[in-house]
Scaffold this motif. Structure first.
Motif, mmCIF file in Angstrom:
data_model
loop_
_atom_site.group_PDB
_atom_site.id
_atom_site.type_symbol
_atom_site.label_atom_id
_atom_site.label_comp_id
_atom_site.label_asym_id
_atom_site.label_seq_id
_atom_site.Cartn_x
_atom_site.Cartn_y
_atom_site.Cartn_z
ATOM 1 N N CYS A 135 -0.202 9.730 -0.560
ATOM 2 C CA CYS A 135 -1.496 10.402 -0.442
ATOM 3 C C CYS A 135 -2.095 10.695 -1.815
ATOM 4 O O CYS A 135 -3.308 10.564 -2.017
ATOM 5 N N HIS A 136 -1.257 11.094 -2.755
ATOM 6 C CA HIS A 136 -1.763 11.385 -4.101
ATOM 7 C C HIS A 136 -2.376 10.138 -4.716
ATOM 8 O O HIS A 136 -3.412 10.215 -5.400
ATOM 9 N N ARG A 137 -1.788 8.992 -4.473
ATOM 10 C CA ARG A 137 -2.264 7.733 -5.055
ATOM 11 C C ARG A 137 -3.470 7.166 -4.305
ATOM 12 O O ARG A 137 -4.436 6.690 -4.916
ATOM 13 N N LEU A 138 -3.421 7.202 -2.969
ATOM 14 C CA LEU A 138 -4.375 6.444 -2.161
ATOM 15 C C LEU A 138 -5.432 7.287 -1.464
ATOM 16 O O LEU A 138 -6.453 6.764 -1.029
ATOM 17 N N GLY A 139 -5.167 8.590 -1.317
ATOM 18 C CA GLY A 139 -6.035 9.433 -0.505
ATOM 19 C C GLY A 139 -5.569 9.443 0.936
ATOM 20 O O GLY A 139 -4.997 8.466 1.438
ATOM 21 N N ASP A 140 -5.807 10.560 1.611
ATOM 22 C CA ASP A 140 -5.315 10.739 2.976
ATOM 23 C C ASP A 140 -5.776 9.646 3.929
ATOM 24 O O ASP A 140 -5.026 9.209 4.810
ATOM 25 N N ALA A 141 -7.026 9.210 3.801
ATOM 26 C CA ALA A 141 -7.606 8.273 4.767
ATOM 27 C C ALA A 141 -6.908 6.923 4.759
ATOM 28 O O ALA A 141 -6.997 6.176 5.744
ATOM 29 N N ASN A 142 -6.210 6.600 3.688
ATOM 30 C CA ASN A 142 -5.566 5.289 3.572
ATOM 31 C C ASN A 142 -4.079 5.332 3.866
ATOM 32 O O ASN A 142 -3.381 4.335 3.633
ATOM 33 N N VAL A 143 -3.573 6.459 4.358
ATOM 34 C CA VAL A 143 -2.139 6.591 4.606
ATOM 35 C C VAL A 143 -1.886 6.956 6.069
ATOM 36 O O VAL A 143 -2.408 7.956 6.572
ATOM 37 N N THR A 144 -1.082 6.134 6.735
ATOM 38 C CA THR A 144 -0.569 6.420 8.072
ATOM 39 C C THR A 144 0.945 6.425 7.969
ATOM 40 O O THR A 144 1.536 5.518 7.367
ATOM 41 N N SER A 145 1.588 7.441 8.531
ATOM 42 C CA SER A 145 3.046 7.525 8.477
ATOM 43 C C SER A 145 3.579 7.854 9.858
ATOM 44 O O SER A 145 3.028 8.704 10.559
ATOM 45 N N ILE A 146 4.648 7.180 10.247
ATOM 46 C CA ILE A 146 5.214 7.348 11.579
ATOM 47 C C ILE A 146 6.665 7.783 11.472
ATOM 48 O O ILE A 146 7.424 7.258 10.660
#
Length: 379
Positions: A135-146
């Protein structure tokens, strides 16, 4: 005075950079910013002989706890589904969740080749630390975690929100991916798999990548980045890193049965069983006998036991060298022996000489070139 967490993060970033596992300044910035102690929580396990001993923050002073949090170490946070806070004392079992050592988190992300703007699916939220790094690198909108474990998923979500991160978090089987967020530029697994799940192939864009550790029931591991082409075939080479992750829970080994040496036809071994102690030799043996477990017995003896058929192989050493005993429908040592001799004939290279080709129908690991010696995975 206790050492400040911010200063310890800088020291950790220096250590990872000096190790050669971190070269991208953007990942360094993330390591310097994300408070790892938050994701460890108030309790963890540390090894104590054959058991896991729960450790509580209240038992340590602040400086000791922070130095523990910012050591480049994997800390076990769950054993057989039991949190350290719920353990009555030291427990014996199999770790089922951990806070992965930061250098491995960064090395995996660097191998994945992630860049700004990428849409990334992380398999295995765990504590949430690696999710925060993304998230720090990409921003929240670009991260999905399962995350497979609902308890771990909720706890990670709470911790991420507490420091201002709101990625898309999903509770479910990571081997099925998350089609609602597809297509992804990259899928990165913080767990190991026995084979590449087909949904991952379907959810990555053409030219996108899958980075994961391939492992198995012998607990041998290899890190690989696969790139998907426009025909739906993914190919790549192993990195040669000597690193490992826990197996994804649906791919975990069945409980090991009580082992009894059964009578079998003995013969001299044509290889030294010590080859299975080599990182790549161990991996080659696992490719050759993918449903077998491996352990050592006594000082030098090697044991292979096949989970599916009950077949077994075990060695003993005498004055004339190694003898192998095999029992059951699968001649496990024959399979391992052929594979390891093939590897030796190629010069016993490290894992960077191995590659992998994945299609909807087949998954093979090959030696040196795609049409060279190969082993099919239990997909």
């Amino acid at each position: 005075m206790p050492a400040g967490a911010a200063r310890l993060r800088l020291t950790l970033a220096d250590q990872i950079s000096e190790s050669g596992r971190m070269t991208d300044p953007a990942w360094r910035a993330a390591i310097e910013a994300v408070p790892r102690e938050l994701f460890l929580g108030a309790e963890l396990y540390r090894p104590n002989g054959a058991a896991w001993e729960p450790v509580n923050l209240a038992e340590l002073d602040e400086e000791e706890w922070l130095r523990l949090a910012y050591s480049d170490t994997t800390w076990v946070t769950q054993v057989d589904g039991i949190d350290p806070a719920d353990a009555p004392g030291p427990v014996v079992g199999r770790p089922t969740s951990s806070a992965t050592l930061p250098s491995l988190v960064v090395r995996t992300l660097e191998v994945a080749g992630i860049r700004e703007g990428d849409n990334v699916l992380e398999i295995g939220t765990g504590t949430g630390y690696s999710t925060a790094i993304l998230c720090h690198r990409l921003g929240d909108a670009n991260v999905t975690s399962i995350e497979y474990d609902p308890h771990l998923s909720k706890r990670a979500a709470d911790r991420l929100r507490s420091i201002g991160y709101s990625p898309t978090l999903v509770t479910g089987d990571g081997l099925q991916g998350h089609s609602e967020g597809a297509e992804y530029d990259a899928i990165v697994a913080t767990c190991a798999v026995r084979h590449i799940p087909r949904p991952w192939l379907w959810q990555v864009r053409d030219g996108g990548s899958i980075t994961t550790t391939l492992s198995g029931w012998m607990i041998a591991s290899g890190l690989i980045r696969l790139t998907l082409d426009d025909s739906g075939t993914a190919t790549g080479r192993f990195t040669g890193d000597t690193i490992s992750y826990m197996l994804a829970r649906p791919h975990e080994r069945p409980p090991r049965p009580v082992f009894h040496r059964l009578p079998g036809q003995p013969r001299p071994s044509r290889i030294d069983p010590g080859l299975l102690q080599d990182w790549t030799g161990h991996f080659i043996a696992q490719l050759a006998a993918p449903s077998a477990e491996f352990w050592t017995s006594g000082e030098n003896d090697v044991v292979l036991a096949d989970v599916a058929t009950g077949s077994q192989a075990w060695t003993e050493v005498g004055q004339d060298g190694w003898t192998i005993h095999q029992h059951g429908p699968l001649l496990l040592w024959d399979q391992v022996e052929v594979a390891l001799r093939t590897w030796q004939k190629a010069g016993s290279p490290d894992q960077s000489a191995l590659g992998m080709t994945v299609t909807d129908e087949t998954q093979t690991v090959w030696l040196e070139v795609p049409d060279g010696p190969s082993w099919e995975l239990p997909a």
